[in-house]
Scaffold this active site. Structure first.
Site, PDB file in Angstrom:
ATOM      1  N   LEU A 193       0.825  -1.203   0.000  1.00 43.85           N
ATOM      2  CA  LEU A 193       0.000   0.000   0.000  1.00 43.85           C
ATOM      3  C   LEU A 193       0.863   1.259   0.000  1.00 43.85           C
ATOM      4  O   LEU A 193       2.044   1.212   0.367  1.00 43.85           O
ATOM      5  CB  LEU A 193      -0.924  -0.027   1.221  1.00 43.85           C
ATOM      6  CG  LEU A 193      -1.856  -1.252   1.266  1.00 43.85           C
ATOM      7  CD1 LEU A 193      -2.426  -1.451   2.657  1.00 43.85           C
ATOM      8  CD2 LEU A 193      -2.970  -1.108   0.236  1.00 43.85           C
ATOM      9  N   PRO A 194       0.284   2.406  -0.388  1.00 43.94           N
ATOM     10  CA  PRO A 194       1.097   3.618  -0.578  1.00 43.94           C
ATOM     11  C   PRO A 194       1.679   4.230   0.691  1.00 43.94           C
ATOM     12  O   PRO A 194       2.802   4.734   0.683  1.00 43.94           O
ATOM     13  CB  PRO A 194       0.111   4.596  -1.248  1.00 43.94           C
ATOM     14  CG  PRO A 194      -0.960   3.748  -1.835  1.00 43.94           C
ATOM     15  CD  PRO A 194      -1.086   2.582  -0.921  1.00 43.94           C
ATOM     16  N   LYS A 234      14.703  -0.572   5.470  1.00 42.83           N
ATOM     17  CA  LYS A 234      14.306   0.018   4.182  1.00 42.83           C
ATOM     18  C   LYS A 234      14.643   1.503   4.125  1.00 42.83           C
ATOM     19  O   LYS A 234      15.183   1.987   3.108  1.00 42.83           O
ATOM     20  CB  LYS A 234      12.805  -0.194   3.954  1.00 42.83           C
ATOM     21  CG  LYS A 234      12.239   0.424   2.669  1.00 42.83           C
ATOM     22  CD  LYS A 234      12.826  -0.215   1.423  1.00 42.83           C
ATOM     23  CE  LYS A 234      12.318   0.428   0.137  1.00 42.83           C
ATOM     24  NZ  LYS A 234      10.922   0.102  -0.165  1.00 42.83           N
ATOM     25  N   LYS A 259       9.195  10.299  -0.868  1.00 44.07           N
ATOM     26  CA  LYS A 259       8.471   9.758   0.288  1.00 44.07           C
ATOM     27  C   LYS A 259       9.419   9.027   1.235  1.00 44.07           C
ATOM     28  O   LYS A 259       9.392   9.232   2.463  1.00 44.07           O
ATOM     29  CB  LYS A 259       7.383   8.810  -0.187  1.00 44.07           C
ATOM     30  CG  LYS A 259       6.759   7.946   0.901  1.00 44.07           C
ATOM     31  CD  LYS A 259       6.051   6.741   0.300  1.00 44.07           C
ATOM     32  CE  LYS A 259       5.805   5.669   1.337  1.00 44.07           C
ATOM     33  NZ  LYS A 259       5.257   4.430   0.749  1.00 44.07           N
TER      34      LYS A 259
END
Length: 293
Positions: free
Chosen positions: A64-65, A170, A245
Protein backbone atom coordinates in the site's frame (compact mmCIF):
# COMPACT_ATOMS: atom_id res chain seq x y z
CA UNK A 1 -1.02 -21.99 -0.14
CA UNK A 2 -4.11 -19.81 -0.10
CA UNK A 3 -2.95 -16.19 -0.22
CA UNK A 4 -4.80 -12.89 -0.10
CA UNK A 5 -3.21 -9.81 -1.67
CA UNK A 6 -4.32 -6.23 -1.00
CA UNK A 7 -2.93 -3.47 -3.21
CA UNK A 8 -2.03 -4.61 -6.71
CA UNK A 9 -0.46 -1.53 -8.21
CA UNK A 10 2.86 -1.24 -10.06
CA UNK A 11 4.62 -3.42 -7.48
CA UNK A 12 1.79 -5.49 -6.08
CA UNK A 13 0.48 -6.79 -9.40
CA UNK A 14 3.70 -8.50 -10.58
CA UNK A 15 4.26 -9.81 -7.05
CA UNK A 16 0.80 -11.38 -7.05
CA UNK A 17 1.35 -12.83 -10.52
CA UNK A 18 4.60 -14.45 -9.38
CA UNK A 19 2.72 -16.11 -6.52
CA UNK A 20 0.29 -17.53 -9.06
CA UNK A 21 3.20 -18.77 -11.20
CA UNK A 22 4.44 -20.62 -8.11
CA UNK A 23 1.07 -22.42 -7.93
CA UNK A 24 -0.35 -20.48 -4.98
CA UNK A 25 -4.09 -19.82 -4.86
CA UNK A 26 -4.29 -16.01 -4.89
CA UNK A 27 -7.27 -13.74 -4.26
CA UNK A 28 -6.76 -9.99 -4.70
CA UNK A 29 -8.41 -6.77 -3.59
CA UNK A 30 -7.83 -3.22 -4.85
CA UNK A 31 -9.74 0.02 -5.38
CA UNK A 32 -8.71 0.07 -9.04
CA UNK A 33 -10.94 -1.89 -11.39
CA UNK A 34 -8.22 -1.90 -14.06
CA UNK A 35 -5.78 -3.48 -11.60
CA UNK A 36 -8.33 -6.15 -10.71
CA UNK A 37 -8.91 -6.94 -14.38
CA UNK A 38 -5.15 -7.28 -14.95
CA UNK A 39 -4.80 -9.58 -11.96
CA UNK A 40 -7.78 -11.68 -13.00
CA UNK A 41 -6.32 -12.02 -16.49
CA UNK A 42 -3.17 -13.36 -14.85
CA UNK A 43 -5.08 -16.03 -12.95
CA UNK A 44 -6.01 -14.34 -9.69
CA UNK A 45 -9.41 -14.52 -8.06
CA UNK A 46 -11.01 -11.18 -7.25
CA UNK A 47 -12.47 -10.34 -3.84
CA UNK A 48 -15.22 -7.76 -3.50
CA UNK A 49 -14.25 -6.80 0.07
CA UNK A 50 -11.38 -6.88 2.54
CA UNK A 51 -13.31 -9.45 4.55
CA UNK A 52 -13.44 -11.77 1.57
CA UNK A 53 -9.72 -11.40 0.81
CA UNK A 54 -8.85 -12.29 4.40
CA UNK A 55 -11.15 -15.22 5.13
CA UNK A 56 -9.66 -18.70 4.95
CA UNK A 57 -6.21 -17.55 3.86
CA UNK A 58 -2.86 -19.01 4.96
CA UNK A 59 -1.25 -15.61 4.40
CA UNK A 60 -2.37 -12.11 3.46
CA UNK A 61 0.03 -9.64 1.85
CA UNK A 62 -0.48 -5.89 1.62
CA UNK A 63 1.39 -3.47 -0.66
CA UNK A 64 0.00 0.00 0.00
CA UNK A 65 1.10 3.62 -0.58
CA UNK A 66 1.37 4.97 2.98
CA UNK A 67 0.84 4.37 6.67
CA UNK A 68 -2.74 5.65 6.76
CA UNK A 69 -3.73 3.12 4.10
CA UNK A 70 -2.16 0.29 6.10
CA UNK A 71 -4.07 1.38 9.21
CA UNK A 72 -7.34 1.49 7.27
CA UNK A 73 -6.82 -1.92 5.65
CA UNK A 74 -5.94 -3.69 8.88
CA UNK A 75 -7.83 -1.76 11.58
CA UNK A 76 -10.68 -0.13 9.68
CA UNK A 77 -14.28 -1.26 9.55
CA UNK A 78 -14.34 -4.81 8.15
CA UNK A 79 -10.52 -4.64 8.00
CA UNK A 80 -8.22 -7.63 7.89
CA UNK A 81 -7.95 -7.88 11.67
CA UNK A 82 -11.66 -8.70 11.71
CA UNK A 83 -11.61 -11.39 9.03
CA UNK A 84 -8.37 -13.38 9.28
CA UNK A 85 -7.85 -16.32 11.62
CA UNK A 86 -4.99 -16.85 14.07
CA UNK A 87 -3.52 -19.30 11.54
CA UNK A 88 -3.07 -16.55 8.96
CA UNK A 89 0.32 -14.85 8.55
CA UNK A 90 -0.02 -11.13 7.83
CA UNK A 91 2.76 -9.65 5.69
CA UNK A 92 2.85 -5.91 5.06
CA UNK A 93 5.23 -5.11 2.19
CA UNK A 94 4.39 -1.39 2.13
CA UNK A 95 7.08 1.17 2.94
CA UNK A 96 5.68 3.19 5.83
CA UNK A 97 6.81 5.03 8.95
CA UNK A 98 8.24 2.97 11.79
CA UNK A 99 5.75 4.24 14.36
CA UNK A 100 2.77 3.00 12.35
CA UNK A 101 4.46 -0.30 11.47
CA UNK A 102 5.20 -1.06 15.10
CA UNK A 103 1.75 0.03 16.25
CA UNK A 104 0.04 -2.24 13.71
CA UNK A 105 2.28 -5.17 14.66
CA UNK A 106 1.54 -4.59 18.34
CA UNK A 107 -2.20 -4.57 17.64
CA UNK A 108 -1.84 -7.82 15.69
CA UNK A 109 0.04 -9.40 18.59
CA UNK A 110 -2.65 -8.30 21.03
CA UNK A 111 -5.19 -10.09 18.85
CA UNK A 112 -3.11 -13.27 18.75
CA UNK A 113 -2.11 -12.75 15.11
CA UNK A 114 1.30 -13.22 13.49
CA UNK A 115 2.45 -10.19 11.48
CA UNK A 116 5.61 -9.26 9.60
CA UNK A 117 6.73 -5.94 8.15
CA UNK A 118 8.52 -6.86 4.92
CA UNK A 119 9.28 -3.86 2.69
CA UNK A 120 11.10 -4.62 -0.54
CA UNK A 121 13.96 -3.40 -2.66
CA UNK A 122 14.34 -3.99 -6.37
CA UNK A 123 11.69 -1.79 -7.96
CA UNK A 124 9.19 -2.80 -10.62
CA UNK A 125 11.85 -4.73 -12.57
CA UNK A 126 12.65 -6.80 -9.50
CA UNK A 127 8.95 -7.38 -8.81
CA UNK A 128 8.41 -8.59 -12.37
CA UNK A 129 11.49 -10.83 -12.34
CA UNK A 130 10.78 -12.22 -8.89
CA UNK A 131 14.17 -11.04 -7.62
CA UNK A 132 13.11 -8.64 -4.87
CA UNK A 133 14.96 -8.32 -1.59
CA UNK A 134 12.67 -8.53 1.45
CA UNK A 135 13.77 -6.80 4.66
CA UNK A 136 11.68 -8.52 7.28
CA UNK A 137 10.82 -7.51 10.83
CA UNK A 138 9.07 -9.86 13.23
CA UNK A 139 9.44 -13.16 15.02
CA UNK A 140 12.05 -15.43 13.43
CA UNK A 141 9.74 -18.46 13.57
CA UNK A 142 7.07 -16.56 11.63
CA UNK A 143 9.64 -15.45 9.06
CA UNK A 144 10.53 -19.11 8.50
CA UNK A 145 6.86 -19.99 8.02
CA UNK A 146 6.47 -17.13 5.52
CA UNK A 147 9.54 -17.99 3.44
CA UNK A 148 7.71 -20.14 0.84
CA UNK A 149 5.50 -17.13 0.12
CA UNK A 150 8.32 -14.58 0.05
CA UNK A 151 10.60 -16.80 -2.04
CA UNK A 152 7.97 -16.89 -4.79
CA UNK A 153 8.40 -13.13 -5.14
CA UNK A 154 12.01 -12.49 -4.19
CA UNK A 155 15.58 -13.67 -4.28
CA UNK A 156 16.81 -12.44 -0.90
CA UNK A 157 14.85 -12.71 2.34
CA UNK A 158 16.71 -11.09 5.23
CA UNK A 159 15.42 -11.19 8.80
CA UNK A 160 16.22 -7.71 10.16
CA UNK A 161 15.05 -8.37 13.72
CA UNK A 162 12.01 -7.36 15.74
CA UNK A 163 8.80 -5.86 14.38
CA UNK A 164 9.50 -2.56 12.62
CA UNK A 165 13.10 -3.44 11.81
CA UNK A 166 12.18 -4.25 8.23
CA UNK A 167 10.99 -0.67 7.83
CA UNK A 168 14.12 0.59 9.60
CA UNK A 169 16.31 -1.30 7.13
CA UNK A 170 14.31 0.02 4.18
CA UNK A 171 14.64 3.69 5.13
CA UNK A 172 18.37 3.27 5.78
CA UNK A 173 18.83 1.58 2.40
CA UNK A 174 16.83 4.13 0.43
CA UNK A 175 18.41 7.04 2.24
CA UNK A 176 21.77 5.79 0.99
CA UNK A 177 20.40 5.11 -2.50
CA UNK A 178 18.92 8.60 -2.84
CA UNK A 179 22.14 10.28 -1.70
CA UNK A 180 24.19 8.02 -3.97
CA UNK A 181 22.18 8.93 -7.06
CA UNK A 182 22.66 12.64 -6.44
CA UNK A 183 26.39 12.07 -5.97
CA UNK A 184 26.56 10.05 -9.19
CA UNK A 185 24.65 12.76 -11.05
CA UNK A 186 26.97 15.48 -9.77
CA UNK A 187 30.09 13.42 -10.53
CA UNK A 188 29.13 12.65 -14.13
CA UNK A 189 27.94 16.20 -14.76
CA UNK A 190 31.26 17.52 -13.46
CA UNK A 191 33.14 15.01 -15.59
CA UNK A 192 31.29 16.05 -18.73
CA UNK A 193 31.99 19.74 -18.12
CA UNK A 194 35.65 18.95 -17.53
CA UNK A 195 35.80 17.25 -20.92
CA UNK A 196 35.58 13.60 -19.86
CA UNK A 197 33.69 11.06 -21.96
CA UNK A 198 30.91 9.58 -19.79
CA UNK A 199 31.56 6.01 -20.92
CA UNK A 200 35.24 6.37 -20.09
CA UNK A 201 34.38 7.85 -16.70
CA UNK A 202 32.02 4.95 -16.02
CA UNK A 203 34.76 2.44 -16.87
CA UNK A 204 37.10 4.20 -14.47
CA UNK A 205 34.71 4.67 -11.54
CA UNK A 206 33.16 1.20 -11.81
CA UNK A 207 36.60 -0.31 -11.25
CA UNK A 208 37.77 2.25 -8.69
CA UNK A 209 36.82 3.39 -5.20
CA UNK A 210 33.72 5.29 -6.35
CA UNK A 211 31.99 2.11 -7.52
CA UNK A 212 28.48 1.41 -6.14
CA UNK A 213 25.30 -0.51 -6.96
CA UNK A 214 23.38 2.54 -8.23
CA UNK A 215 26.23 3.35 -10.62
CA UNK A 216 26.26 -0.15 -12.08
CA UNK A 217 22.48 -0.52 -12.41
CA UNK A 218 20.84 2.92 -12.63
CA UNK A 219 23.40 5.21 -14.25
CA UNK A 220 21.55 8.43 -15.20
CA UNK A 221 23.55 8.72 -18.44
CA UNK A 222 21.94 6.84 -21.36
CA UNK A 223 23.68 4.31 -23.59
CA UNK A 224 26.09 2.83 -21.03
CA UNK A 225 24.22 0.62 -18.52
CA UNK A 226 21.59 -1.60 -20.12
CA UNK A 227 19.27 -1.69 -17.07
CA UNK A 228 19.24 2.08 -16.55
CA UNK A 229 15.99 4.03 -16.87
CA UNK A 230 17.97 6.78 -18.60
CA UNK A 231 17.83 4.60 -21.72
CA UNK A 232 14.02 4.76 -21.70
CA UNK A 233 13.38 8.45 -21.11
CA UNK A 234 13.41 7.84 -17.33
CA UNK A 235 10.28 5.69 -17.34
CA UNK A 236 10.38 4.60 -13.72
CA UNK A 237 11.46 1.45 -12.10
CA UNK A 238 11.43 3.50 -8.88
CA UNK A 239 9.72 6.86 -9.16
CA UNK A 240 10.87 10.25 -7.90
CA UNK A 241 7.73 10.55 -5.76
CA UNK A 242 8.53 7.26 -4.06
CA UNK A 243 12.11 8.31 -3.34
CA UNK A 244 10.86 11.64 -1.99
CA UNK A 245 8.47 9.76 0.29
CA UNK A 246 11.17 7.37 1.53
CA UNK A 247 13.57 10.21 2.25
CA UNK A 248 10.85 11.94 4.27
CA UNK A 249 10.42 8.72 6.24
CA UNK A 250 14.17 8.55 6.81
CA UNK A 251 14.16 12.14 8.06
CA UNK A 252 11.30 11.38 10.46
CA UNK A 253 13.12 8.29 11.73
CA UNK A 254 16.34 10.25 12.27
CA UNK A 255 14.51 12.94 14.22
CA UNK A 256 12.88 10.30 16.41
CA UNK A 257 16.32 9.10 17.56
CA UNK A 258 17.84 12.60 17.72
CA UNK A 259 20.26 12.07 14.83
CA UNK A 260 21.26 14.78 12.38
CA UNK A 261 21.49 13.36 8.86
CA UNK A 262 22.56 16.41 6.90
CA UNK A 263 23.16 14.71 3.53
CA UNK A 264 19.84 12.87 3.76
CA UNK A 265 18.03 16.11 4.60
CA UNK A 266 19.56 17.83 1.58
CA UNK A 267 18.68 14.85 -0.63
CA UNK A 268 15.10 14.91 0.67
CA UNK A 269 14.80 18.61 -0.16
CA UNK A 270 16.15 18.07 -3.68
CA UNK A 271 13.80 15.19 -4.48
CA UNK A 272 10.83 17.06 -2.99
CA UNK A 273 11.65 20.12 -5.11
CA UNK A 274 12.04 17.95 -8.21
CA UNK A 275 8.71 16.24 -7.52
CA UNK A 276 6.95 19.56 -6.89
CA UNK A 277 7.98 20.73 -10.36
CA UNK A 278 6.13 17.95 -12.17
CA UNK A 279 8.70 15.17 -12.17
CA UNK A 280 7.18 12.81 -9.63
CA UNK A 281 6.44 10.05 -12.12
CA UNK A 282 9.95 9.94 -13.60
CA UNK A 283 12.55 7.46 -12.41
CA UNK A 284 14.49 8.67 -9.39
CA UNK A 285 17.69 8.73 -11.46
CA UNK A 286 16.16 11.63 -13.42
CA UNK A 287 17.37 13.79 -10.53
CA UNK A 288 20.37 14.43 -12.80
CA UNK A 289 18.10 16.87 -14.65
CA UNK A 290 17.93 18.97 -11.49
CA UNK A 291 21.72 18.86 -11.13
CA UNK A 292 22.42 19.87 -14.73
CA UNK A 293 20.04 22.76 -15.09
Amino acid sequence: MKIGFVGIGNMGLPMALNLIKSSHDVVVFDQSKDALVAAQTGGAKVAISLREVGEGRDAVISMLPAGQHVVEVYKGQDGLFESVSTDTILIDCSTIDLETARAISSEAENRGLDMLDAPVSGGVAGAEAGTLTFMVGGEKSVVEQAKPVLQAMGKNIVHAGASGNGQAAKVCNNMLLGISMIAISESFTLGERLGLDSKTLFEIISSATGDCWALRNHLPIPGIVETAASNRGFIPGFAVKMMAKDLRLADEAAKAVHLKTELAKRAADMYAHFEDHGNGDLDYSAIINLVTR
